[in-house]
Design a protein around this motif. Structure first.
Motif, PDB file in Angstrom:
ATOM      1  N   LYS A   1      41.647 -21.012  31.368  1.00 20.70           N
ATOM      2  CA  LYS A   1      41.699 -22.017  30.314  1.00 20.70           C
ATOM      3  C   LYS A   1      40.322 -22.648  30.134  1.00 20.70           C
ATOM      4  N   PRO A   2      40.028 -23.191  28.956  1.00 23.57           N
ATOM      5  CA  PRO A   2      38.830 -24.026  28.844  1.00 23.57           C
ATOM      6  C   PRO A   2      38.893 -25.157  29.875  1.00 23.57           C
ATOM      7  N   GLY A   3      37.842 -25.304  30.644  1.00 25.03           N
ATOM      8  CA  GLY A   3      37.849 -26.271  31.736  1.00 25.03           C
ATOM      9  C   GLY A   3      38.464 -25.748  33.012  1.00 25.03           C
ATOM     10  N   GLY A   4      38.967 -24.506  32.979  1.00 24.72           N
ATOM     11  CA  GLY A   4      39.561 -23.890  34.162  1.00 24.72           C
ATOM     12  C   GLY A   4      38.500 -23.358  35.110  1.00 24.72           C
TER      13      GLY A   4
ATOM     14  N   PHE B   1      32.954 -21.055  39.489  1.00 25.58           N
ATOM     15  CA  PHE B   1      32.557 -21.311  38.120  1.00 25.58           C
ATOM     16  C   PHE B   1      33.598 -22.188  37.421  1.00 25.58           C
ATOM     17  N   ARG B   2      33.148 -22.916  36.427  1.00 21.09           N
ATOM     18  CA  ARG B   2      34.070 -23.667  35.584  1.00 21.09           C
ATOM     19  C   ARG B   2      33.849 -23.249  34.143  1.00 21.09           C
ATOM     20  N   LYS B   3      34.917 -22.856  33.486  1.00 17.79           N
ATOM     21  CA  LYS B   3      34.825 -22.368  32.122  1.00 17.79           C
ATOM     22  C   LYS B   3      34.489 -23.522  31.175  1.00 17.79           C
ATOM     23  N   CYS B   4      33.568 -23.267  30.283  1.00 19.79           N
ATOM     24  CA  CYS B   4      33.155 -24.300  29.338  1.00 19.79           C
ATOM     25  C   CYS B   4      34.269 -24.591  28.327  1.00 19.79           C
ATOM     26  N   THR B   5      34.302 -25.794  27.833  1.00 14.45           N
ATOM     27  CA  THR B   5      35.379 -26.206  26.927  1.00 14.45           C
ATOM     28  C   THR B   5      35.065 -25.938  25.476  1.00 14.45           C
ATOM     29  N   GLN B   6      33.820 -25.602  25.188  1.00 13.38           N
ATOM     30  CA  GLN B   6      33.442 -25.279  23.816  1.00 13.38           C
ATOM     31  C   GLN B   6      32.632 -23.996  23.770  1.00 13.38           C
TER      32      GLN B   6
ATOM     33  N   THR C   1      44.777 -18.768  29.648  1.00 15.40           N
ATOM     34  CA  THR C   1      46.126 -19.051  30.155  1.00 15.40           C
ATOM     35  C   THR C   1      46.136 -19.771  31.490  1.00 15.40           C
ATOM     36  N   PHE C   2      45.171 -19.510  32.359  1.00 20.13           N
ATOM     37  CA  PHE C   2      45.270 -19.927  33.763  1.00 20.13           C
ATOM     38  C   PHE C   2      44.300 -21.059  34.105  1.00 20.13           C
ATOM     39  N   ASP C   3      44.788 -21.967  34.952  1.00 17.14           N
ATOM     40  CA  ASP C   3      43.947 -23.058  35.449  1.00 17.14           C
ATOM     41  C   ASP C   3      42.933 -22.552  36.467  1.00 17.14           C
ATOM     42  N   MET C   4      43.308 -21.526  37.220  1.00 17.25           N
ATOM     43  CA  MET C   4      42.457 -20.967  38.272  1.00 17.25           C
ATOM     44  C   MET C   4      42.587 -19.448  38.264  1.00 17.25           C
ATOM     45  N   VAL C   5      41.451 -18.765  38.269  1.00 18.26           N
ATOM     46  CA  VAL C   5      41.414 -17.312  38.409  1.00 18.26           C
ATOM     47  C   VAL C   5      40.606 -17.009  39.660  1.00 18.26           C
ATOM     48  N   ILE C   6      41.148 -16.186  40.537  1.00 25.06           N
ATOM     49  CA  ILE C   6      40.463 -15.900  41.789  1.00 25.06           C
ATOM     50  C   ILE C   6      40.465 -14.396  42.058  1.00 25.06           C
ATOM     51  N   LEU C   7      39.323 -13.895  42.510  1.00 24.21           N
ATOM     52  CA  LEU C   7      39.197 -12.496  42.913  1.00 24.21           C
ATOM     53  C   LEU C   7      38.390 -12.479  44.208  1.00 24.21           C
TER      54      LEU C   7
END
Length: 232
Positions: A157-160, A227-232, A129-135
């Protein structure tokens, strides 16, 4: 001794003993602490929020005003305030303390605030859902558990992007940091995200176990990961 100093001493005592707290005791403390949290934590030279935002500024590419941010363990809204200063506008916050969420609401930065005790209850965010997740700063023995790492990745999100900051706490003795590092690496090995970069500091916060007059040993180190979430 001033009232502020007395309260900071109480916070140090809490940090020293928090490993023995159950979830109910932890939430109760944060509820009572909420109104003075930012002042007190500032007196402990706490830099987790700044470190996280500095890290994301260094590695994030994109238009911040378009980014939807999930601020996990958002507390009083300190991270959102810092992110807003550099152009981020869209925030959803999650925290286990109702008192902290009330403080965050006063910032008028969040479109939505959700109550959830991380590690005990699921992170209230739909997958991807989110473009950026921060903790910032909440991972630790007796605080947010390692199991939440995967939930942060799932929410992006993928790519997020996922940004995490933590202190290099060495006392009391614990395997927490090693367990956290292992989980962060495991998600890379599973192809769920990739490490874009890190940012470190030698002055993350005052060590509550050390005499503040001992300048050389006064601070613990800290690190932030992007980190950047992988798209696949």
């Amino acid at each position: 001794m001033s009232a502020s100093s007395k309260h900071v001493d109480a916070v140090k005592t809490f940090l020293q003993t928090s490993m023995g707290f159950n979830s109910e005791e932890m939430v109760k403390f944060y509820d009572t602490w909420a109104s003075t949290y930012e002042q007190d934590i500032g007196e402990l030279s706490y830099q987790s929020h700044h470190l996280a935002v500095d890290c994301l500024q260094e590695y994030f590419s994109g238009s911040p005003e378009e980014v939807r941010v999930l601020d996990v363990a958002c507390g009083s809204g300190w991270v959102a305030k810092l992110m807003a200063e550099v152009g981020f506008k869209h925030f959803v916050g999650v925290d286990g303390s109702r008192g902290m969420l009330e403080q965050a609401a006063r910032s008028d930065l969040y479109q939505e605030l959700k109550l959830a005790l991380l590690g005990t209850q699921p992170l209230p965010a739909e997958t991807g859902t989110f473009d950026m997740v921060i903790l910032a700063g909440a991972f630790g023995e007796g605080f947010v558990p390692v199991s939440v790492v995967r939930e942060l990745c799932n929410a992006a999100k993928p790519g997020g992007w996922v940004c995490i900051s933590r202190g290099a706490h060495t006392f009391p003795p614990s395997d927490f940091v090693q367990d956290l590092e292992r989980e962060l690496k495991l998600l890379e090995e599973e192809g769920l995200w990739r490490l874009v970069g890190t940012k470190e500091t030698d002055r993350y916060m005052e060590d509550p176990y050390v005499n503040p007059e001992k300048e050389d040993d006064r601070f613990i180190k800290g690190i932030a990961y992007m980190f950047r979430k992988c798209t696949q």
